[in-house]
Design a protein around this motif. Sequence first.
Motif, PDB file in Angstrom:
ATOM      1  N   GLY A   1       0.791  -1.224   0.000  1.00 35.00           N
ATOM      2  CA  GLY A   1       0.000   0.000   0.000  1.00 35.00           C
ATOM      3  C   GLY A   1       0.822   1.270   0.000  1.00 35.00           C
ATOM      4  N   LEU A   2       2.168   1.139  -0.029  1.00 39.15           N
ATOM      5  CA  LEU A   2       3.008   2.332  -0.001  1.00 39.15           C
ATOM      6  C   LEU A   2       2.810   3.184  -1.250  1.00 39.15           C
ATOM      7  CD1 LEU A   2       6.336   0.812   1.383  1.00 39.15           C
ATOM      8  CD2 LEU A   2       4.873   2.503   2.522  1.00 39.15           C
ATOM      9  N   SER A   3       2.596   2.543  -2.410  1.00 40.77           N
ATOM     10  CA  SER A   3       2.428   3.314  -3.647  1.00 40.77           C
ATOM     11  C   SER A   3       1.135   4.110  -3.635  1.00 40.77           C
ATOM     12  CB  SER A   3       2.465   2.383  -4.864  1.00 40.77           C
ATOM     13  OG  SER A   3       1.441   1.408  -4.793  1.00 40.77           O
ATOM     14  N   ALA A   4       0.137   3.635  -2.888  1.00 44.62           N
ATOM     15  CA  ALA A   4      -1.116   4.387  -2.755  1.00 44.62           C
ATOM     16  C   ALA A   4      -0.999   5.473  -1.692  1.00 44.62           C
ATOM     17  CB  ALA A   4      -2.259   3.439  -2.409  1.00 44.62           C
ATOM     18  N   ALA A   5      -0.319   5.148  -0.589  1.00 45.61           N
ATOM     19  CA  ALA A   5      -0.161   6.114   0.496  1.00 45.61           C
ATOM     20  C   ALA A   5       0.749   7.269   0.103  1.00 45.61           C
ATOM     21  CB  ALA A   5       0.386   5.421   1.740  1.00 45.61           C
ATOM     22  N   PHE A   6       1.751   6.974  -0.730  1.00 49.11           N
ATOM     23  CA  PHE A   6       2.703   7.991  -1.165  1.00 49.11           C
ATOM     24  C   PHE A   6       2.662   8.111  -2.689  1.00 49.11           C
ATOM     25  CE2 PHE A   6       4.272   6.231   2.819  1.00 49.11           C
ATOM     26  CZ  PHE A   6       4.450   7.380   3.583  1.00 49.11           C
ATOM     27  N   LYS A   7       1.472   8.312  -3.198  1.00 51.31           N
ATOM     28  CA  LYS A   7       1.273   8.373  -4.652  1.00 51.31           C
ATOM     29  C   LYS A   7       2.132   9.479  -5.259  1.00 51.31           C
ATOM     30  CE  LYS A   7      -2.475   8.256  -8.041  1.00 51.31           C
ATOM     31  NZ  LYS A   7      -2.110   6.909  -8.511  1.00 51.31           N
ATOM     32  N   GLY A   8       2.864   9.121  -6.318  1.00 51.87           N
ATOM     33  CA  GLY A   8       3.733  10.090  -6.968  1.00 51.87           C
ATOM     34  C   GLY A   8       5.121  10.164  -6.380  1.00 51.87           C
ATOM     35  N   SER A   9       5.393   9.380  -5.336  1.00 53.53           N
ATOM     36  CA  SER A   9       6.720   9.374  -4.727  1.00 53.53           C
ATOM     37  C   SER A   9       7.699   8.633  -5.621  1.00 53.53           C
ATOM     38  CB  SER A   9       6.664   8.692  -3.352  1.00 53.53           C
ATOM     39  OG  SER A   9       7.958   8.368  -2.899  1.00 53.53           O
ATOM     40  N   ARG A  10       8.864   9.209  -5.807  1.00 54.64           N
ATOM     41  CA  ARG A  10       9.885   8.538  -6.609  1.00 54.64           C
ATOM     42  C   ARG A  10      10.389   7.277  -5.937  1.00 54.64           C
ATOM     43  NH1 ARG A  10      13.829  13.216  -9.228  1.00 54.64           N
ATOM     44  NH2 ARG A  10      12.196  14.335 -10.353  1.00 54.64           N
ATOM     45  N   VAL A  11      10.310   7.240  -4.608  1.00 58.74           N
ATOM     46  CA  VAL A  11      10.800   6.086  -3.857  1.00 58.74           C
ATOM     47  C   VAL A  11       9.723   5.015  -3.725  1.00 58.74           C
ATOM     48  CG1 VAL A  11      11.708   5.298  -1.639  1.00 58.74           C
ATOM     49  CG2 VAL A  11      12.441   7.502  -2.582  1.00 58.74           C
ATOM     50  N   PHE A  12       8.532   5.400  -3.282  1.00 59.63           N
ATOM     51  CA  PHE A  12       7.494   4.425  -2.948  1.00 59.63           C
ATOM     52  C   PHE A  12       6.451   4.218  -4.047  1.00 59.63           C
ATOM     53  CE2 PHE A  12       8.837   6.121   1.272  1.00 59.63           C
ATOM     54  CZ  PHE A  12       9.485   4.962   1.689  1.00 59.63           C
ATOM     55  N   ASP A  13       6.544   5.018  -5.100  1.00 58.21           N
ATOM     56  CA  ASP A  13       5.657   4.833  -6.263  1.00 58.21           C
ATOM     57  C   ASP A  13       6.504   5.029  -7.525  1.00 58.21           C
ATOM     58  OD1 ASP A  13       3.416   4.518  -7.852  1.00 58.21           O
ATOM     59  OD2 ASP A  13       2.691   6.567  -7.561  1.00 58.21           O
ATOM     60  N   PRO A  14       7.563   4.228  -7.660  1.00 58.82           N
ATOM     61  CA  PRO A  14       8.567   4.522  -8.696  1.00 58.82           C
ATOM     62  C   PRO A  14       8.059   4.432 -10.125  1.00 58.82           C
ATOM     63  CG  PRO A  14       8.966   2.364  -7.705  1.00 58.82           C
ATOM     64  CD  PRO A  14       7.917   3.039  -6.869  1.00 58.82           C
ATOM     65  N   GLU A  15       7.058   3.617 -10.382  1.00 59.54           N
ATOM     66  CA  GLU A  15       6.575   3.507 -11.756  1.00 59.54           C
ATOM     67  C   GLU A  15       5.857   4.773 -12.216  1.00 59.54           C
ATOM     68  OE1 GLU A  15       4.666  -0.184 -12.933  1.00 59.54           O
ATOM     69  OE2 GLU A  15       5.718  -1.271 -11.355  1.00 59.54           O
ATOM     70  N   SER A  16       5.479   5.639 -11.275  1.00 59.25           N
ATOM     71  CA  SER A  16       4.805   6.890 -11.634  1.00 59.25           C
ATOM     72  C   SER A  16       5.773   7.946 -12.155  1.00 59.25           C
ATOM     73  CB  SER A  16       4.055   7.462 -10.430  1.00 59.25           C
ATOM     74  OG  SER A  16       4.974   7.986  -9.468  1.00 59.25           O
ATOM     75  N   LEU A  17       7.088   7.714 -11.961  1.00 61.36           N
ATOM     76  CA  LEU A  17       8.130   8.664 -12.358  1.00 61.36           C
ATOM     77  C   LEU A  17       8.027   9.988 -11.605  1.00 61.36           C
ATOM     78  CD1 LEU A  17       8.195   7.990 -16.219  1.00 61.36           C
ATOM     79  CD2 LEU A  17       9.728   7.062 -14.458  1.00 61.36           C
ATOM     80  N   GLY A  18       7.557   9.905 -10.364  1.00 60.05           N
ATOM     81  CA  GLY A  18       7.514  11.079  -9.503  1.00 60.05           C
ATOM     82  C   GLY A  18       6.515  12.121  -9.966  1.00 60.05           C
ATOM     83  N   GLY A  19       6.819  13.362  -9.662  1.00 55.68           N
ATOM     84  CA  GLY A  19       5.897  14.438  -9.997  1.00 55.68           C
ATOM     85  C   GLY A  19       6.119  15.046 -11.367  1.00 55.68           C
ATOM     86  N   TRP A  20       6.950  14.427 -12.167  1.00 56.64           N
ATOM     87  CA  TRP A  20       7.230  14.929 -13.510  1.00 56.64           C
ATOM     88  C   TRP A  20       5.946  15.049 -14.316  1.00 56.64           C
ATOM     89  CZ3 TRP A  20       8.489  11.426 -18.058  1.00 56.64           C
ATOM     90  CH2 TRP A  20       8.831  12.189 -19.190  1.00 56.64           C
ATOM     91  N   GLN A  21       5.732  16.210 -14.898  1.00 60.77           N
ATOM     92  CA  GLN A  21       4.487  16.519 -15.615  1.00 60.77           C
ATOM     93  C   GLN A  21       4.539  16.160 -17.101  1.00 60.77           C
ATOM     94  OE1 GLN A  21       1.482  17.967 -14.037  1.00 60.77           O
ATOM     95  NE2 GLN A  21       2.719  16.877 -12.523  1.00 60.77           N
ATOM     96  N   ARG A  22       5.546  15.411 -17.503  1.00 60.32           N
ATOM     97  CA  ARG A  22       5.723  15.035 -18.907  1.00 60.32           C
ATOM     98  C   ARG A  22       5.854  16.287 -19.777  1.00 60.32           C
ATOM     99  NH1 ARG A  22       5.033  11.314 -15.064  1.00 60.32           N
ATOM    100  NH2 ARG A  22       4.363   9.256 -15.828  1.00 60.32           N
ATOM    101  N   ASP A  23       6.412  17.322 -19.209  1.00 65.05           N
ATOM    102  CA  ASP A  23       6.520  18.609 -19.896  1.00 65.05           C
ATOM    103  C   ASP A  23       7.950  18.947 -20.310  1.00 65.05           C
ATOM    104  OD1 ASP A  23       7.412  18.890 -17.312  1.00 65.05           O
ATOM    105  OD2 ASP A  23       6.203  20.670 -16.839  1.00 65.05           O
ATOM    106  N   THR A  24       8.855  17.985 -20.189  1.00 63.74           N
ATOM    107  CA  THR A  24      10.227  18.137 -20.669  1.00 63.74           C
ATOM    108  C   THR A  24      10.606  16.860 -21.422  1.00 63.74           C
ATOM    109  OG1 THR A  24      11.102  17.249 -18.583  1.00 63.74           O
ATOM    110  CG2 THR A  24      10.943  19.654 -18.794  1.00 63.74           C
ATOM    111  N   TYR A  25      11.602  16.990 -22.291  1.00 65.27           N
ATOM    112  CA  TYR A  25      12.077  15.813 -23.019  1.00 65.27           C
ATOM    113  C   TYR A  25      12.832  14.914 -22.054  1.00 65.27           C
ATOM    114  CZ  TYR A  25      14.031  13.006 -26.795  1.00 65.27           C
ATOM    115  OH  TYR A  25      14.350  11.962 -27.621  1.00 65.27           O
ATOM    116  N   ARG A  26      12.501  13.619 -22.083  1.00 59.51           N
ATOM    117  CA  ARG A  26      13.147  12.709 -21.134  1.00 59.51           C
ATOM    118  C   ARG A  26      13.137  11.280 -21.670  1.00 59.51           C
ATOM    119  NH1 ARG A  26      11.456  12.435 -14.770  1.00 59.51           N
ATOM    120  NH2 ARG A  26      11.990  14.650 -14.995  1.00 59.51           N
ATOM    121  N   HIS A  27      14.252  10.561 -21.427  1.00 54.93           N
ATOM    122  CA  HIS A  27      14.265   9.129 -21.697  1.00 54.93           C
ATOM    123  C   HIS A  27      13.537   8.419 -20.560  1.00 54.93           C
ATOM    124  CE1 HIS A  27      17.854  10.296 -24.227  1.00 54.93           C
ATOM    125  NE2 HIS A  27      17.072   9.674 -25.073  1.00 54.93           N
TER     126      HIS A  27
END
Length: 318
Positions: free
Chosen positions: A151-177
């Motif tokens: 449940g860590l990915s739900a409790a810390f949604k958007g966390s780079r550590v506990f929700d790593p598949e979300s890619l953190g708070g990045w807004q997809r507004d920059t070029y990135r691999h």
Amino acid sequence: MTPEVTVVVVTHNGPEWVERCLQALLVDARPAVRTEVVVVDSASDAPTREVLARWAARALGELRVELAEENIGFARGCNLGAALGTGRRVLLLNPDAVVQVGAVDALVAALDADPAAGVMGGRTVRPDGRLDPSSCWGAPSLWSWLCFATGLSAAFKGSRVFDPESLGGWQRDTYRHVPVVTGCLLMTTRETWDRLAGLDTDYFMYGEDADLSLRAAELGLHPAITPDAVAVHAVGASSSRKAHKVRLLMTGKATLARKRWPAWKARAGVGLLLAGAALRAAGERVRASGDPVWRPLVADRSWTAGWTGTPAPVPASR
């Protein structure tokens, strides 16, 4: 003259969004580069096929419609559409994705500017203008699935550590691999598509795009996202529809684990997925949810075998 881009759209019902998708591709956001559109219809009902017939007549050869008499799924549909086209690049586009002006051209430009990417995605937004982060994801791992299970990915949604598949708070507004470009908006060169042999058809639906991106990385490529390619992506449905989609997603995840990971790791990964489903099912019981999403996954665990074990006929619309 050879088209620069073959756009492949796999449809299964949803005539309203199919209409918007084709209106954007062929009229409102028509690319500057020479483009052909191939629609593979996966046994839609009459309303969707009527939309496709009308557009095929209107597009005067720019649109090819291939009608399948059974639901062949997303991976098979995309592979068929790509094979029917001749473009130098292949663009996979969801039928509920509406490209904005310049989106297709931006994907071409980004892929040409960074050929090492091999696979290029864009920025998707919801109909209300908010970010839809699902144009790309982080790579699945035992850690990310442990966070899901606990449940860590739900409790810390958007966390780079506990929700790593979300890619953190990045807004997809920059070029990135990125590790995974999703199939709702994904372009690759014909050469790369052929080297990868397209999508793996062991996946009926979901997971095949992650598999493609991970296989591209194994070839030394670096999938990427350009913020200049924007599409409106329909998100949101009734809870009963959500339950069905979650089952498809989980089946795709189980398939990916069983195909790509060593047996011990796959067993552990699928176990973590099941544990996460059980945790959420328990929450539904506490809330006395009348239309559960997770409890059916715990009651019927056939999805844990993956698509190769459960080739159920399900909608191809993502």
